[in-house]
Design a protein around this motif. Structure first.
Motif: not given
Length: 204
Positions: A22-25, A42, A63, A95
């Protein structure tokens, strides 16, 4: 390896299987009257989705994946409007890109927290406006053994935040500032080892 360490390792193995994928911005753009937009991006691996427990990690950001969840939130919160939603599946990852318009700070808080907690406050003090965001820790009673594990397996995972103000940024207590924007990145082991909630403060 004793039973306690095995248990800790098992818990973090499950956590790692989710967070490592998981990447979160998050970017928040304020207008002069403190209305604005919040953009969330994310990526979640299909493997993590198959586990079916993404929503348990809600200290930083809820999420959801499907569009109806975002529309429900906007419909149930006064002053919140869903501008756009995009879902793409590529290379075994999903995505998500979502943009909301908020007309008050309460609506903004509804986006960045799936509880009733107030994570963001915006206050006028003298000639400056101060933005303060509380960054929740996953477990405030975490043991030293667990922290050491986190430092190993979560070393490259982070939560990235950006605020764009209607005027030039004057101060930040962490991160960087350029013109009207401030950015900060929090390393997960850093958040895990915090005894109190970490706060990010920006003024303009």
């Amino acid at each position: 390896m004793n039973t306690r360490i095995i248990k800790i390792f098992f818990i973090f193995f499950l956590s790692f299987s989710l967070f490592s994928c998981i990447t979160i911005d998050t970017e928040i753009i304020f207008r002069q009257n403190l209305t604005g937009e919040v953009l969330i991006r994310y990526s979640v691996s299909q493997a993590a989705l198959n586990i079916g427990k993404i929503d348990r990690f809600d200290d930083f950001l809820p999420l959801p994946i499907e569009e109806y969840r975002f529309r429900e939130l906007a419909a149930n919160v006064d002053g919140l409007r869903l501008i756009s939603y995009r879902k793409e599946e590529k290379n075994n990852e999903v995505h998500i890109t979502v943009r909301y318009e908020f007309r008050n700070i309460e609506a903004l808080n509804a986006v960045v927290s799936n509880s009733n907690d107030t994570k963001i406050e915006v206050q006028r003090r003298g000639e400056r406006t101060y933005y303060t965001q509380q960054i929740g820790a996953i477990n405030r009673t975490i043991s030293q053994e667990t922290i050491k594990l986190a430092q190993t397996i979560f070393s490259d995972r982070s939560i990235n935040l950006k605020v764009t103000a209607p005027q030039n940024i004057r101060t930040v207590n962490s991160g960087t500032m350029t013109g009207r924007s401030a950015q900060v990145s929090y390393n997960l082991p850093q958040l895990l080892s915090a005894t109190d909630s970490v706060k990010w403060e920006v003024s303009w």
